[in-house]
Design a protein around this motif. Structure first.
Motif, mmCIF file in Angstrom:
data_model
loop_
_atom_site.group_PDB
_atom_site.id
_atom_site.type_symbol
_atom_site.label_atom_id
_atom_site.label_comp_id
_atom_site.label_asym_id
_atom_site.label_seq_id
_atom_site.Cartn_x
_atom_site.Cartn_y
_atom_site.Cartn_z
ATOM 1 N N ARG A 124 2.252 1.652 -3.484
ATOM 2 C CA ARG A 124 1.189 2.140 -4.380
ATOM 3 C C ARG A 124 0.962 3.631 -4.185
ATOM 4 O O ARG A 124 0.894 4.391 -5.154
ATOM 5 N N MET A 179 -2.537 -6.498 -8.691
ATOM 6 C CA MET A 179 -1.573 -5.407 -8.784
ATOM 7 C C MET A 179 -0.470 -5.555 -7.742
ATOM 8 O O MET A 179 0.691 -5.197 -7.983
ATOM 9 N N GLU A 206 0.831 -1.209 0.000
ATOM 10 C CA GLU A 206 0.000 0.000 0.000
ATOM 11 C C GLU A 206 0.861 1.253 0.000
ATOM 12 O O GLU A 206 0.549 2.238 -0.682
ATOM 13 N N TRP A 257 -5.941 -1.036 -9.399
ATOM 14 C CA TRP A 257 -5.607 -0.939 -7.976
ATOM 15 C C TRP A 257 -6.879 -0.947 -7.123
ATOM 16 O O TRP A 257 -6.852 -1.375 -5.978
ATOM 17 N N LYS A 258 -7.966 -0.501 -7.709
ATOM 18 C CA LYS A 258 -9.235 -0.488 -6.990
ATOM 19 C C LYS A 258 -10.010 -1.786 -7.188
ATOM 20 O O LYS A 258 -10.616 -2.308 -6.244
ATOM 21 N N SER A 273 2.203 5.001 -7.710
ATOM 22 C CA SER A 273 1.146 4.827 -8.708
ATOM 23 C C SER A 273 0.388 6.125 -8.926
ATOM 24 O O SER A 273 -0.101 6.738 -7.970
ATOM 25 N N THR A 303 3.458 -5.887 -8.473
ATOM 26 C CA THR A 303 4.471 -5.039 -7.838
ATOM 27 C C THR A 303 5.629 -5.873 -7.306
ATOM 28 O O THR A 303 6.801 -5.522 -7.479
ATOM 29 N N LYS A 316 -3.797 5.424 -8.432
ATOM 30 C CA LYS A 316 -3.957 4.512 -7.304
ATOM 31 C C LYS A 316 -5.390 4.379 -6.815
ATOM 32 O O LYS A 316 -5.736 3.393 -6.163
ATOM 33 N N PHE A 371 -6.844 -5.449 -6.567
ATOM 34 C CA PHE A 371 -5.718 -5.080 -5.705
ATOM 35 C C PHE A 371 -4.691 -6.200 -5.611
ATOM 36 O O PHE A 371 -3.481 -5.966 -5.727
#
Length: 289
Positions: free
Chosen positions: A168, A187, A165, A180-181, A172, A191, A175, A184
């Motif tokens: 991000r 993503m 988090e 990402w929404k 990002s 990462t 974000k 998650f």
């Protein structure tokens, strides 16, 4: 002029000769299939239809140059709306695909870790005690990434959810929207894999290009026009001209229709013909949308 072109729908842009040539030069005989997929992606995402449509084309070209599918459901590449433009985001499957093409990886994986599964982790020695059967809840606590090269070299990393988090929020641009929404965990795994591969794995030219372009927001054109900007501006103007002509051209069905049209034109008073010519000219000068 680029502002006007930004509003031309993607479904119309991909029909323009210069866009078709650009796709063909990159994709060859797969260009038409790619164009169809792109139109479908925009149709399925209402927000993509509202952003700069040329940025959608440019973001899709990132996928084209990396030979990654843009079907959003496959998870190789996402086109994410951000501040009026489309941003290319490579999914974890995209990075796995690029790594596999190097031919240097024997195995690779990244997983979501739930509460109770991780017994211990030593970041220095990379000793990890992970029990897949130890899950006691659906609470996600972190993510593990691992690869082993054909040469025998291997690497393991563990990121807590809080670390993901924080990463991000720091790096990002989009974000609060997009994958990402909605995805998650996908993503987060991306990462971990991206960090693992770029820090410790063999970097092919293709992988380096992917890292450079991933999540890069298209830049605004400078007001001071350089030679490159001038070329882009000229190309944009040509595209606008082509689009205007394609919208103005109307197919006529049958010779009878042609004859009637010609007769009606001939029978018109001279002043009416002038008015019609002026109306046609005004229509061509209007923005093509």
């Amino acid at each position: 002029m680029s502002t006007s072109l930004a509003k031309v729908p993607v479904k119309d842009l991909v029909k323009q000769d210069k866009i078709k040539q650009m796709l063909a030069s990159t994709l060859g005989n797969r260009s038409q299939q790619f164009a169809t997929s792109l139109v479908s992606v925009v149709n399925e995402n209402y927000q993509l239809g509202k952003v700069d449509q040329m940025s959608v084309i440019n973001s899709a070209m990132v996928a084209a140059t990396l030979d990654l599918p843009i079907n959003q459901n496959l998870g190789y590449m996402w086109l994410v709306p951000y501040k009026g433009k489309a941003t290319p985001q490579i999914g974890y499957k995209g990075y796995i695909q690029l790594a596999q093409r190097t031919g240097k990886y024997k195995s690779m994986n990244a997983i979501t870790v739930y509460e109770g599964q991780l017994k211990s982790w030593n970041p220095l020695t990379e000793d990890i005690d992970y029990d897949p059967n130890g899950k006691i809840s659906n609470k996600v606590i972190g993510y593990i990434g691992y690869f082993k090269l054909i040469s025998g070299f291997g690497k393991t990393v563990y990121w807590t959810k809080e670390e993901i988090e924080a990463h991000r929020d720091r790096f990002s641009k989009a974000k609060s929207d997009g994958p990402w929404k909605t995805d998650f965990d996908a993503m987060a795994i991306k990462t971990v894999l991206r960090s693992l591969l770029t820090k410790w794995g063999p970097m092919s030219t293709e992988m380096a290009e992917a890292v450079t372009k991933d999540e890069k927001v298209p830049q605004e054109v400078d007001t001071d026009e350089s030679d490159a900007d001038k070329t882009a501006s000229d190309t944009t103007q040509e595209l606008l001209d082509d689009y205007a002509k394609s919208k103005k051209a109307k197919p006529v069905k049958g010779e009878e229709s042609n004859a009637k049209s010609n007769k009606a034109t001939a029978d018109k008073p001279k002043d009416d013909n002038k008015a019609g010519d002026q109306a046609d000219q005004d229509e061509l000068l209007q923005p093509p949308f």
